[in-house]
Design a protein around this motif. Sequence first.
Motif, short mmCIF file in Angstrom:
data_model
loop_
_atom_site.label_atom_id
_atom_site.label_comp_id
_atom_site.label_asym_id
_atom_site.label_seq_id
_atom_site.Cartn_x
_atom_site.Cartn_y
_atom_site.Cartn_z
N PRO A 1 0.83 -1.20 0.00
CA PRO A 1 0.00 0.00 0.00
C PRO A 1 0.86 1.25 0.00
O PRO A 1 2.00 1.23 0.44
CB PRO A 1 -0.80 -0.12 1.29
N LEU A 2 0.31 2.33 -0.48
CA LEU A 2 1.07 3.58 -0.59
C LEU A 2 0.96 4.47 0.63
O LEU A 2 1.77 5.37 0.79
CB LEU A 2 0.60 4.34 -1.83
N ASP A 3 -0.01 4.23 1.51
CA ASP A 3 -0.25 5.17 2.60
C ASP A 3 0.01 4.55 3.98
O ASP A 3 -0.79 4.71 4.89
CB ASP A 3 -1.65 5.73 2.52
N VAL A 4 1.11 3.83 4.13
CA VAL A 4 1.47 3.26 5.43
C VAL A 4 2.75 3.92 5.92
O VAL A 4 3.49 4.52 5.14
CB VAL A 4 1.65 1.73 5.35
#
Length: 71
Positions: free
Chosen positions: A28-31
């Motif tokens: 994922p890109l938003d961790v």
Amino acid sequence: GAGSTGWHRASAPHFCPHGLMLGIPGVPLDVPPILLRPGGGGVKAWVCQGVMCLPPITDLAALLEVVQARD
């Protein structure tokens, strides 16, 4: 099983009321950046307290040792 579902089932009895367990498929890109560190395929667990995290754990038995020590 060896997949993330098996890890979740094995660690669930060691529930910590202030803990959080997430299953994150893929990349994922938003961790937080700590979760984006490379480490090969397979299931990994990060045990953190505050902003400090242990290195990724890639073995279910090792994860259970860590969570049992925190019970």
